[in-house]
Design a protein around this motif. Structure first.
Motif, PDB file in Angstrom:
ATOM      1  N   GLN A 106       0.891  -1.163   0.000  1.00 22.43           N
ATOM      2  CA  GLN A 106       0.000   0.000   0.000  1.00 22.43           C
ATOM      3  C   GLN A 106       0.927   1.211   0.000  1.00 22.43           C
ATOM      4  N   LEU A 107       1.173   1.752  -1.167  1.00 22.42           N
ATOM      5  CA  LEU A 107       2.209   2.759  -1.385  1.00 22.42           C
ATOM      6  C   LEU A 107       1.576   4.140  -1.512  1.00 22.42           C
ATOM      7  N   PHE A 108       2.070   5.088  -0.721  1.00 24.12           N
ATOM      8  CA  PHE A 108       1.509   6.437  -0.719  1.00 24.12           C
ATOM      9  C   PHE A 108       2.607   7.465  -0.973  1.00 24.12           C
ATOM     10  N   ASP A 109       2.353   8.299  -1.953  1.00 23.43           N
ATOM     11  CA  ASP A 109       3.262   9.369  -2.353  1.00 23.43           C
ATOM     12  C   ASP A 109       2.828  10.637  -1.631  1.00 23.43           C
ATOM     13  N   VAL A 110       3.723  11.218  -0.811  1.00 24.57           N
ATOM     14  CA  VAL A 110       3.356  12.393  -0.026  1.00 24.57           C
ATOM     15  C   VAL A 110       4.003  13.666  -0.559  1.00 24.57           C
ATOM     16  N   VAL A 143       4.152  15.849  -8.417  1.00 23.77           N
ATOM     17  CA  VAL A 143       3.584  14.654  -9.054  1.00 23.77           C
ATOM     18  C   VAL A 143       3.176  14.941 -10.490  1.00 23.77           C
ATOM     19  N   GLU A 144       2.651  16.127 -10.732  1.00 22.89           N
ATOM     20  CA  GLU A 144       2.282  16.494 -12.101  1.00 22.89           C
ATOM     21  C   GLU A 144       3.500  16.546 -13.014  1.00 22.89           C
ATOM     22  N   ARG A 145       4.667  16.880 -12.447  1.00 23.03           N
ATOM     23  CA  ARG A 145       5.890  16.930 -13.258  1.00 23.03           C
ATOM     24  C   ARG A 145       6.446  15.546 -13.556  1.00 23.03           C
ATOM     25  N   PRO A 183      -1.526  14.205  -1.049  1.00 23.10           N
ATOM     26  CA  PRO A 183      -1.827  15.654  -0.967  1.00 23.10           C
ATOM     27  C   PRO A 183      -2.314  16.228  -2.297  1.00 23.10           C
ATOM     28  N   ARG A 184      -3.449  15.766  -2.804  1.00 22.94           N
ATOM     29  CA  ARG A 184      -3.846  16.193  -4.141  1.00 22.94           C
ATOM     30  C   ARG A 184      -4.559  17.539  -4.165  1.00 22.94           C
ATOM     31  N   LEU A 225       5.469   4.716   2.628  1.00 18.22           N
ATOM     32  CA  LEU A 225       5.388   6.111   2.219  1.00 18.22           C
ATOM     33  C   LEU A 225       6.658   6.505   1.483  1.00 18.22           C
ATOM     34  N   HIS A 226       6.547   7.454   0.579  1.00 16.94           N
ATOM     35  CA  HIS A 226       7.746   8.018  -0.032  1.00 16.94           C
ATOM     36  C   HIS A 226       7.484   9.457  -0.435  1.00 16.94           C
ATOM     37  N   CYS A 227       8.567  10.222  -0.598  1.00 14.34           N
ATOM     38  CA  CYS A 227       8.475  11.592  -1.102  1.00 14.34           C
ATOM     39  C   CYS A 227       9.569  11.760  -2.148  1.00 14.34           C
ATOM     40  N   LEU A 228      10.279  12.869  -2.126  1.00 10.44           N
ATOM     41  CA  LEU A 228      11.351  13.071  -3.094  1.00 10.44           C
ATOM     42  C   LEU A 228      12.652  12.419  -2.633  1.00 10.44           C
TER      43      LEU A 228
END
Length: 316
Positions: free
Chosen positions: A212-216, A222-224, A235-236, A277-280
């Motif tokens: 269950q992977l969530f991009d924060v 994300v659009e890029r 965080p949409r 979870l992951h971010c940049l």
């Protein structure tokens, strides 16, 4: 080109600057510039153009190592034990005085509760020496480490260090809990904090669809770049990096039906062990991990390499 324009361009560069400080802004362009240089220490090249500041990732770095590097703001258990042995650490315990009195300190550590850390670092050097019995850390110190009970609040603690000008300040994310687990282990060379997953583990979980992977990251990021496979972006509704964690906290407090309707996936159960979870580059995901733990998701983990490592290694 004005200072304001340069400031805006540095802050917009892949959200890296705000990765360094979730709740605090750096105070000058020079500070931002130094922070950016530190953030790209594992990259071999970067360029500054008239239109943007962007990074050119040399993937050969990752090809030379068996495991991806830890996030530069973290130290491993092996590094901690080595530093304790050589007495080459300025180690600060950010737990409360009550917690420290109940359990004791890691050898060589000094207790400065998180609520007092920012104030302590603002004290004149003589006052700091008098209050805590040791030299006040200075900007170029490379052995400054903070820890707590576990990984929770470590993003905030590191942010306080960086805001105070201690740009090489790092954390031991396992904290007292991890130290108790590993202090008697002889070989720490392969030990990884259980809250972190490696690139190989991430890809295995994605391949088996057991994740269950969530991009924060922020909406703009994300659009890029797009999303990792099977990833859900939280965080949409906010484009700002600095507020992207606000919606993470709100999201996992939603009723299951509202979460499903808003994000298109089921709300994880608090006992699920495959929440990632992951971010940049790992700072915001560490902050989000703390939020999830506070909300009761105590088996959630994060991928500290983030989108930067994923994109570098999958493009090899």
């Amino acid at each position: 080109m004005s200072k304001r324009v340069l400031l805006h361009r540095f802050r917009s560069w892949l959200g890296v600057t705000l990765e360094l400080s979730i709740t605090h802004h750096h105070r000058s362009l020079a500070t931002l510039h130094r922070a950016l240089l530190h953030r790209v220490q594992c990259l071999q090249t970067y360029v500054v153009s008239c239109n943007s500041v962007r990074c050119l990732i040399d993937t050969s770095y990752f090809e030379k190592i068996k495991e991806p590097p830890r996030h530069w703001t973290e130290i491993s258990s092996a590094q901690l034990i080595s530093g304790i042995g050589t007495k080459d650490l300025q180690l600060f315990d950010t737990r409360t005085e009550k917690e420290v009195n109940e359990t004791g300190l890691i050898p060589g550590a000094t207790n400065i509760p998180l609520s007092k850390l920012a104030h302590a670092l603002e004290l004149p050097a003589d006052n700091f020496q008098s209050e805590y019995g040791l030299r006040k850390p200075v900007g170029m110190d490379r052995n400054l480490i903070v820890y707590g009970c576990d990984h929770r609040n470590m993003a905030e603690a590191v942010s306080i260090l960086h805001t105070a000008g201690l740009f090489f300040g790092r954390c031991y994310p396992g904290g007292w809990t991890e130290y108790q687990r590993i202090k008697e282990i002889d070989d720490l060379s392969t030990l990884q904090p259980w809250t972190d997953i490696s690139y190989e583990t991430l890809m295995s979980m994605i391949a088996s669809k057991d994740i269950q992977l969530f991009d924060v990251r922020s909406l703009a990021e994300v659009e890029r770049t797009g999303l990792m496979p099977l990833s859900t972006h939280i965080p949409r509704n906010r484009s700002s990096v600095s507020f992207s964690l606000v919606e993470v906290a709100e999201a996992f407090a939603l009723p299951p039906s509202d979460f499903q309707r808003k994000y298109g996936v089921a709300l994880p159960a608090k006992e699920d062990t495959n929440i990632v979870l992951h971010c940049l580059v790992g700072i915001r995901s560490l902050g989000a991990l703390s939020l999830l733990w506070d909300a009761g998701f105590r088996s959630s983990r994060h991928f500290p390499g983030g989108w930067m490592e994923y994109s570098a290694r999958t493009s090899c």
